[in-house]
Enzyme design. Sequence first.
Site, mmCIF file in Angstrom:
data_model
loop_
_atom_site.group_PDB
_atom_site.id
_atom_site.type_symbol
_atom_site.label_atom_id
_atom_site.label_comp_id
_atom_site.label_asym_id
_atom_site.label_seq_id
_atom_site.Cartn_x
_atom_site.Cartn_y
_atom_site.Cartn_z
ATOM 1 N N LEU A 245 0.829 -1.206 0.000
ATOM 2 C CA LEU A 245 0.000 0.000 0.000
ATOM 3 C C LEU A 245 0.862 1.255 0.000
ATOM 4 O O LEU A 245 0.491 2.270 0.593
ATOM 5 C CB LEU A 245 -0.908 -0.011 1.237
ATOM 6 C CG LEU A 245 -1.816 -1.250 1.415
ATOM 7 C CD1 LEU A 245 -2.385 -1.311 2.822
ATOM 8 C CD2 LEU A 245 -2.941 -1.213 0.385
ATOM 9 N N GLY A 246 2.025 1.206 -0.632
ATOM 10 C CA GLY A 246 2.903 2.377 -0.695
ATOM 11 C C GLY A 246 3.197 2.907 0.698
ATOM 12 O O GLY A 246 3.539 2.136 1.604
ATOM 13 N N ASP A 248 1.364 3.674 2.969
ATOM 14 C CA ASP A 248 0.475 3.149 4.024
ATOM 15 C C ASP A 248 0.906 1.775 4.514
ATOM 16 O O ASP A 248 0.238 1.186 5.363
ATOM 17 C CB ASP A 248 -0.973 3.093 3.518
ATOM 18 C CG ASP A 248 -1.541 4.488 3.282
ATOM 19 O OD1 ASP A 248 -1.118 5.412 4.004
ATOM 20 O OD2 ASP A 248 -2.369 4.651 2.374
ATOM 21 N N GLY A 249 1.985 1.227 3.989
ATOM 22 C CA GLY A 249 2.492 -0.041 4.488
ATOM 23 C C GLY A 249 2.001 -1.236 3.701
ATOM 24 O O GLY A 249 1.891 -1.166 2.473
ATOM 25 N N GLY A 275 8.110 -2.738 -3.909
ATOM 26 C CA GLY A 275 7.292 -3.946 -3.764
ATOM 27 C C GLY A 275 8.148 -5.197 -3.932
ATOM 28 O O GLY A 275 7.950 -6.199 -3.235
ATOM 29 N N ASP A 276 9.109 -5.139 -4.837
ATOM 30 C CA ASP A 276 10.003 -6.285 -5.063
ATOM 31 C C ASP A 276 10.855 -6.530 -3.817
ATOM 32 O O ASP A 276 11.069 -7.669 -3.410
ATOM 33 C CB ASP A 276 10.923 -6.018 -6.266
ATOM 34 C CG ASP A 276 10.133 -5.572 -7.499
ATOM 35 O OD1 ASP A 276 8.976 -6.004 -7.644
ATOM 36 O OD2 ASP A 276 10.676 -4.775 -8.288
HETATM 37 N N1 LIG Z 1 6.551 6.504 0.377
HETATM 38 C C1 LIG Z 1 6.859 5.420 1.103
HETATM 39 N N2 LIG Z 1 7.175 5.550 2.409
HETATM 40 C C2 LIG Z 1 7.467 4.467 3.162
HETATM 41 N N3 LIG Z 1 7.435 3.210 2.697
HETATM 42 C C3 LIG Z 1 7.102 3.012 1.418
HETATM 43 C C4 LIG Z 1 6.815 4.108 0.543
HETATM 44 N N4 LIG Z 1 6.529 3.602 -0.690
HETATM 45 C C5 LIG Z 1 6.651 2.265 -0.568
HETATM 46 N N5 LIG Z 1 6.982 1.912 0.684
HETATM 47 C C6 LIG Z 1 7.158 0.544 1.204
HETATM 48 O O1 LIG Z 1 7.394 -0.329 0.127
HETATM 49 C C7 LIG Z 1 6.316 -1.253 -0.010
HETATM 50 C C8 LIG Z 1 6.015 -1.524 -1.467
HETATM 51 O O2 LIG Z 1 5.655 -0.330 -2.093
HETATM 52 P P1 LIG Z 1 4.531 -0.219 -3.224
HETATM 53 O O3 LIG Z 1 3.191 -0.387 -2.615
HETATM 54 O O4 LIG Z 1 4.826 1.045 -3.934
HETATM 55 O O5 LIG Z 1 4.846 -1.499 -4.127
HETATM 56 P P2 LIG Z 1 4.773 -1.733 -5.714
HETATM 57 O O6 LIG Z 1 3.830 -0.755 -6.332
HETATM 58 O O7 LIG Z 1 4.501 -3.174 -5.905
HETATM 59 O O8 LIG Z 1 6.270 -1.389 -6.140
HETATM 60 P P3 LIG Z 1 7.138 -1.982 -7.370
HETATM 61 O O9 LIG Z 1 6.208 -2.799 -8.238
HETATM 62 O O10 LIG Z 1 7.697 -0.777 -8.038
HETATM 63 O O11 LIG Z 1 8.197 -2.828 -6.741
HETATM 64 C C9 LIG Z 1 5.148 -0.648 0.752
HETATM 65 O O12 LIG Z 1 4.282 -1.681 1.197
HETATM 66 C C10 LIG Z 1 5.854 0.086 1.865
HETATM 67 O O13 LIG Z 1 6.159 -0.820 2.890
HETATM 68 MG MG LIG Z 2 4.883 -4.201 -7.738
#
Ligand SMILES: Nc1ncnc2c1ncn2[C@@H]1O[C@H](COP(=O)(O)OP(=O)(O)OP(=O)(O)O)[C@@H](O)[C@H]1O
Ligand SMILES: [Mg+2]
Length: 333
Positions: A245-246, A248-249, A275-276
């Site tokens: 959740l970016g 939001d954790g 996310g990776d």
């Molecule tokens: N702005 C932020 N502040 C703190 N932690 C973050 C932030 N953005 C991402 N994270 C951490 O990284 C995790 C993964 O981020 P995100 O939800 O953006 O994944 P994603 O969209 O699958 O990323 P990607 O596909 O580029 O690897 C989040 O669950 C959070 O724990």
């Molecule tokens: Mg991803």
Amino acid sequence: MPRPTIQRSARPIIALTPNPALDRTLTLGRGLEPGTLHRVTHVREAAGGKGVNLARAVAALAASDPAGDPAQGDAHAGVVAPGVVVAGPLAGFNGRKFRSLLEAEGLAGTLTEVTGETRECTIVLDGSAHPTEINEAGPEVDEAAWRALLAKLPEGRLAVSGSLPPGTPPATFAALLADLPRPVVVDAHGPALLAALEAGAELVKPNRRELAEAASALGLTSPDDPLAAAEALQRRYGARVLVTLGEDGALLVCGRERWLAHAPRVDVVNPVGSGDCLLGAFLWAEDAGEPAERALALGVAAGADNARRGGGGTVDGAAVRELAGAVRTERLP
Ligand SMILES: Nc1ncnc2c1ncn2[C@@H]1O[C@H](COP(=O)(O)OP(=O)(O)OP(=O)(O)O)[C@@H](O)[C@H]1O
Ligand SMILES: [Mg+2]
């Protein structure tokens, strides 16, 4: 929450990247203007793909493992047991370059030759807020090539991350994964995510948007509510659902448990690949015997560390462990 003391597992994580890329990041001296000549001030080349980001995160944790130097592997048995192995199809000159860049980073690979040319992804940095990305499609990989590749995967926990190359329909690929005698973790979106669920993936890791898309495509109620959507997917397919959740954790729905880990506040430079990194750290911790909520905390810390260091799997193992101590995890009712 006490700081996790997470130790390495004997079996590596196998980070399968179905469509690896040679990433070329070009820095320009001025803003990009279509139809004009630009001079490049800096070039950086790296092995790219979501599985490579995941592998970097696992390798960083392995390298800083309090249990010892993982590069030494099981020294007394004379066996080298890397924490992670990158797997995927490679082709042509770019494929050879990918392999040597991976080796230069100290990452182990089980890479299968296919015909064609590994794709090149060009990232243009011109001083504006967002990079311009130009991605090639990659070589065609047919079913026979996948069978050969999957047959020679080493032992270990298998995580499949990222998009499929041309010539690989999601349902075909998912059926091949379903035939493997081991559980599979999948980070995909769109039809590939749905096919992986249908094929019985053990765990899926969509982000908020990918989860909402899947929930909408399935006609589930409340597709925009991550908890409701994750629970609905779990009920329907039996997979554990880890939703990022970016800022939001992250949320984990597994069995009757639902965990939310709050992301620590960091100064974000670039969250691409967070996310990776989260998934890599989560699997690494689980393989070390940690309960799901502690693995989730380490994952959330890895995502945040990647975001503050500039993305692409650039995490520091010791910093991730330290950050994990500050992650608040709650069990949802
Ligand atoms: N702005 C932020 N502040 C703190 N932690 C973050 C932030 N953005 C991402 N994270 C951490 O990284 C995790 C993964 O981020 P995100 O939800 O953006 O994944 P994603 O969209 O699958 O990323 P990607 O596909 O580029 O690897 C989040 O669950 C959070 O724990
Ligand atoms: Mg991803």
